[in-house]
Design a protein around this motif. Sequence first.
Motif, mmCIF file in Angstrom:
data_model
loop_
_atom_site.group_PDB
_atom_site.id
_atom_site.type_symbol
_atom_site.label_atom_id
_atom_site.label_comp_id
_atom_site.label_asym_id
_atom_site.label_seq_id
_atom_site.Cartn_x
_atom_site.Cartn_y
_atom_site.Cartn_z
ATOM 1 N N ILE A 104 8.488 16.843 -12.435
ATOM 2 C CA ILE A 104 7.313 15.969 -12.390
ATOM 3 C C ILE A 104 7.704 14.722 -11.600
ATOM 4 N N ARG A 105 6.917 14.401 -10.575
ATOM 5 C CA ARG A 105 7.243 13.279 -9.698
ATOM 6 C C ARG A 105 6.004 12.413 -9.489
ATOM 7 N N ALA A 106 6.239 11.129 -9.204
ATOM 8 C CA ALA A 106 5.140 10.181 -9.006
ATOM 9 C C ALA A 106 5.335 9.438 -7.686
ATOM 10 N N LEU A 107 4.228 9.159 -6.997
ATOM 11 C CA LEU A 107 4.239 8.415 -5.746
ATOM 12 C C LEU A 107 3.301 7.227 -5.846
ATOM 13 N N ARG A 108 3.642 6.177 -5.104
ATOM 14 C CA ARG A 108 2.774 5.008 -4.979
ATOM 15 C C ARG A 108 2.538 4.756 -3.500
ATOM 16 N N ALA A 109 1.284 4.678 -3.093
ATOM 17 C CA ALA A 109 0.917 4.332 -1.718
ATOM 18 C C ALA A 109 0.452 2.881 -1.688
ATOM 19 N N THR A 110 0.932 2.109 -0.718
ATOM 20 C CA THR A 110 0.571 0.693 -0.599
ATOM 21 C C THR A 110 0.200 0.373 0.840
ATOM 22 N N ARG A 111 -0.885 -0.382 0.994
ATOM 23 C CA ARG A 111 -1.292 -0.852 2.313
ATOM 24 C C ARG A 111 -1.516 -2.357 2.225
ATOM 25 N N LYS A 112 -0.815 -3.106 3.074
ATOM 26 C CA LYS A 112 -0.948 -4.559 3.129
ATOM 27 C C LYS A 112 -2.119 -4.928 4.035
ATOM 28 N N LEU A 113 -3.130 -5.569 3.446
ATOM 29 C CA LEU A 113 -4.304 -5.961 4.215
ATOM 30 C C LEU A 113 -4.205 -7.378 4.762
ATOM 31 N N LYS A 114 -3.276 -8.159 4.202
ATOM 32 C CA LYS A 114 -3.150 -9.558 4.583
ATOM 33 C C LYS A 114 -1.732 -10.004 4.315
ATOM 34 N N ALA A 115 -1.233 -10.935 5.134
ATOM 35 C CA ALA A 115 0.126 -11.429 4.941
ATOM 36 C C ALA A 115 0.236 -12.132 3.606
ATOM 37 N N ASP A 116 1.385 -12.014 2.971
ATOM 38 C CA ASP A 116 1.618 -12.631 1.674
ATOM 39 C C ASP A 116 1.814 -14.127 1.847
ATOM 40 N N SER A 117 0.909 -14.916 1.276
ATOM 41 C CA SER A 117 0.972 -16.378 1.433
ATOM 42 C C SER A 117 2.152 -16.982 0.714
ATOM 43 N N THR A 118 2.693 -16.285 -0.277
ATOM 44 C CA THR A 118 3.811 -16.864 -1.030
ATOM 45 C C THR A 118 5.046 -17.023 -0.156
ATOM 46 N N ARG A 119 5.170 -16.163 0.870
ATOM 47 C CA ARG A 119 6.322 -16.287 1.751
ATOM 48 C C ARG A 119 6.247 -17.574 2.562
ATOM 49 N N SER A 120 5.049 -17.877 3.130
ATOM 50 C CA SER A 120 4.906 -19.078 3.955
ATOM 51 C C SER A 120 5.068 -20.334 3.123
ATOM 52 N N LYS A 121 4.553 -20.331 1.880
ATOM 53 C CA LYS A 121 4.708 -21.488 1.009
ATOM 54 C C LYS A 121 6.170 -21.737 0.706
ATOM 55 N N ALA A 122 6.903 -20.684 0.421
ATOM 56 C CA ALA A 122 8.327 -20.834 0.123
ATOM 57 C C ALA A 122 9.064 -21.374 1.335
#
Length: 441
Positions: A104-122
């Motif tokens: 039994i295996r599980a997958l997660r699909a992810t698509r980034k729609l917008k840049a992560d603002s937390t990176r720029s704030k940091a």
Amino acid sequence: MDPYDSDSSGLEDEGDYTETGVLLGYASEEVLDDSVSHLGGWPTWLDDKTPPPGKFANCKVCNQPMILLLELNGDLPENFPNDERRLYIFGCPRKACNKKPGSIRALRATRKLKADSTRSKASQQDKKAEGESQRSQETQPAPPKQDIGASLFGASPLTGGLSSNVNPFSSSTSSAAPTNPFAAPSSTANTLPPTQLFKPESVPATPATLAESFADKVRVSSPPPTTKAPETDGPQLPWPAQSDFPKPYPHYYLDAEYETISRPSTPTIPENVTVEAMEEDDGSAGASADLKDTFESDLDKAFIRFSTRLSHNPEQVLRYEFRGSALLYSRTDEVGKRLHDNKGAAGPGGARVTTTSSYANRIPRCEHCGHERVFELQLVPHAISMLEEGREGLGLGAKEDTGMEWGTIILGVCGKNCGPDQLHAVGWREEWTGVQWEEAK
């Protein structure tokens, strides 16, 4: 006692019943607003042009294609407002693979729609701190100070709890939660070539002026930028053709509502009645208590609790609570020993109550980014009844075809929701499944 004996957070007393923070999924043949989330059937992808790498399709035991158990719209606007998410659980129907790791295996699909603002704030905070440090020193300026947390994980800590998960399967990328918890996600065209879809996340390079001993410590916690993620090693095999898969399970849509637990009525004893303990032949009292202890000692208490909890809503096929706790089928198997918490606070009647949950250091960390995994959902036995109802076989032959024999399938996912660097690119991650197999009771 049972309504309080819960691993789930967000218990709310409503008099005759108790509402928990667990969202229950129910199988339905009727087409619902959410056409993405479903039990059985064929999987659909975030982008039809970018299916998962072919190696994720196969059972790790027999290396043959598996069939879909669950596809779920996993959008979490309160936690990952810039991401589209989808979750998949596959299972091998072959008898020889039953009850073996990797079937039994599980997958997660992810698509980034917008840049992560937390990176720029940091990054802005780092530059401000660097400027203040340089102004305070009269000698040669020191090397730029790194934000190690941002370098290693690239995000601020996530928040959990019921308040941030009002609508776990929302399609909206805004913080406002739609009425339907299984709302279908919006589709976004992906124009990137397939060769750019599985680029691993980059890690900022260590400055040349950084002390070697300190750089070595960073390398221990974070792989070098040139290291490829396990998913991208070697050529990518294509996802098998539909004709290569066994016959799928029947397709059911998923409806959802929050779990409610009926409160058992307490019998009243008339004032003129006296209750006395029964005596044994030797004159000792408490025979009923001894019988109760003997009965419970002969059975797995976790299984009794599991069955009792599910009996309040017997048609549930899915339990969902992002960053919550799993309802364990057993505490004595490998998964039960890993996840069971013996430190819960005592509730009414001595029952253990866990108001918050953290599976840190219990579930294996994300192999791609190193972040801790958290509980997201579990499948429960009624899903087997729905999927196998009226089926004569999977087309594998009498010797190969077999029924499912798991008690629950627990899914742990990356708490950071790591994904591809490129915007609108779909990235695939294999996530952790804790399978508790059916036992003779």
